[in-house]
Write a protein that holds these residues in place. Sequence first.
Motif, PDB file in Angstrom:
ATOM      1  N   UNK A 143      76.489  75.678  68.964  1.00 57.36           N
ATOM      2  CA  UNK A 143      75.284  74.996  68.484  1.00 57.36           C
ATOM      3  C   UNK A 143      75.623  74.361  67.136  1.00 57.36           C
ATOM      4  N   UNK A 144      75.366  73.083  66.987  1.00 58.95           N
ATOM      5  CA  UNK A 144      75.738  72.353  65.776  1.00 58.95           C
ATOM      6  C   UNK A 144      74.504  71.860  65.010  1.00 58.95           C
ATOM      7  N   UNK A 145      73.994  72.683  64.081  1.00 54.26           N
ATOM      8  CA  UNK A 145      72.861  72.221  63.268  1.00 54.26           C
ATOM      9  C   UNK A 145      73.346  71.220  62.216  1.00 54.26           C
ATOM     10  N   UNK A 146      72.426  70.567  61.567  1.00 52.80           N
ATOM     11  CA  UNK A 146      72.783  69.712  60.434  1.00 52.80           C
ATOM     12  C   UNK A 146      73.258  70.618  59.293  1.00 52.80           C
ATOM     13  N   UNK A 147      74.158  70.090  58.463  1.00 50.98           N
ATOM     14  CA  UNK A 147      74.755  70.900  57.399  1.00 50.98           C
ATOM     15  C   UNK A 147      74.468  70.275  56.045  1.00 50.98           C
ATOM     16  N   UNK A 148      73.995  71.107  55.127  1.00 50.73           N
ATOM     17  CA  UNK A 148      73.906  70.724  53.725  1.00 50.73           C
ATOM     18  C   UNK A 148      74.910  71.601  52.999  1.00 50.73           C
ATOM     19  N   UNK A 149      75.947  70.960  52.463  1.00 50.47           N
ATOM     20  CA  UNK A 149      77.002  71.690  51.753  1.00 50.47           C
ATOM     21  C   UNK A 149      76.515  72.092  50.369  1.00 50.47           C
ATOM     22  N   UNK A 150      76.900  73.297  49.980  1.00 49.09           N
ATOM     23  CA  UNK A 150      76.601  73.821  48.654  1.00 49.09           C
ATOM     24  C   UNK A 150      77.942  74.262  48.069  1.00 49.09           C
TER      25      UNK A 150
ATOM     26  N   UNK B 285      84.417  68.222  56.957  1.00 49.80           N
ATOM     27  CA  UNK B 285      83.192  68.841  57.465  1.00 49.80           C
ATOM     28  C   UNK B 285      82.131  67.750  57.600  1.00 49.80           C
ATOM     29  N   UNK B 286      81.531  67.642  58.765  1.00 47.82           N
ATOM     30  CA  UNK B 286      80.496  66.618  58.977  1.00 47.82           C
ATOM     31  C   UNK B 286      79.152  67.056  58.400  1.00 47.82           C
ATOM     32  N   UNK B 287      78.968  66.859  57.104  1.00 49.81           N
ATOM     33  CA  UNK B 287      77.725  67.314  56.486  1.00 49.81           C
ATOM     34  C   UNK B 287      76.765  66.155  56.260  1.00 49.81           C
ATOM     35  N   UNK B 288      75.481  66.501  56.252  1.00 48.63           N
ATOM     36  CA  UNK B 288      74.413  65.540  56.028  1.00 48.63           C
ATOM     37  C   UNK B 288      74.264  65.231  54.537  1.00 48.63           C
ATOM     38  N   UNK B 289      74.337  66.279  53.723  1.00 44.56           N
ATOM     39  CA  UNK B 289      74.127  66.129  52.287  1.00 44.56           C
ATOM     40  C   UNK B 289      74.989  67.138  51.546  1.00 44.56           C
ATOM     41  N   UNK B 290      75.168  66.867  50.266  1.00 44.43           N
ATOM     42  CA  UNK B 290      76.003  67.710  49.414  1.00 44.43           C
ATOM     43  C   UNK B 290      75.219  68.063  48.159  1.00 44.43           C
ATOM     44  N   UNK B 291      75.189  69.356  47.829  1.00 42.57           N
ATOM     45  CA  UNK B 291      74.523  69.811  46.611  1.00 42.57           C
ATOM     46  C   UNK B 291      75.557  70.576  45.784  1.00 42.57           C
ATOM     47  N   UNK B 292      75.832  70.054  44.590  1.00 40.57           N
ATOM     48  CA  UNK B 292      76.798  70.718  43.726  1.00 40.57           C
ATOM     49  C   UNK B 292      76.089  71.756  42.865  1.00 40.57           C
ATOM     50  N   UNK B 293      76.725  72.926  42.755  1.00 45.10           N
ATOM     51  CA  UNK B 293      76.186  73.973  41.896  1.00 45.10           C
ATOM     52  C   UNK B 293      76.388  73.542  40.447  1.00 45.10           C
TER      53      UNK B 293
END
Length: 120
Positions: free
Chosen positions: A76-83, A97-105
């Motif tokens: 199952x491949x959900x959408x990914x938001x990278x953190x 990695x096929x991510x939708x969005x990226x959030x930097x700490x």
Amino acid sequence: MTSIKSYSCIIVEDEVHHQELLSFYLKKLGNIRLLGMYADTVNASIQIEKKKPDLIFLDINISGLEGPEFIELLEYQPKIIMISAHSEEFMNNHYQIPYLAYVQKPISLDKLQDAIALLE
């Protein structure tokens, strides 16, 4: 009247304070239902297959499988938001990695809102 779409999610993050902060921000946003938080990719993958969330918040440096291998193994491949604490440029140079969005700490509510807005 426009209705706000709601989403279900799972957090895959091994640092408890980041789990708690993400959970807190998601509650404030109101349109994201948290299905669980996991500190390792093994338990997370089981729960993702079982609960089928719309998206996952994924920290790249986590115990278990590294991010790319973890994502590839999921049926199952959900959408990914990278953190991540790394810059997005570093991530793109080192991981595929096929991510939708990226959030930097450090994570902020504004960064999270911007990432979630990309789901629309």
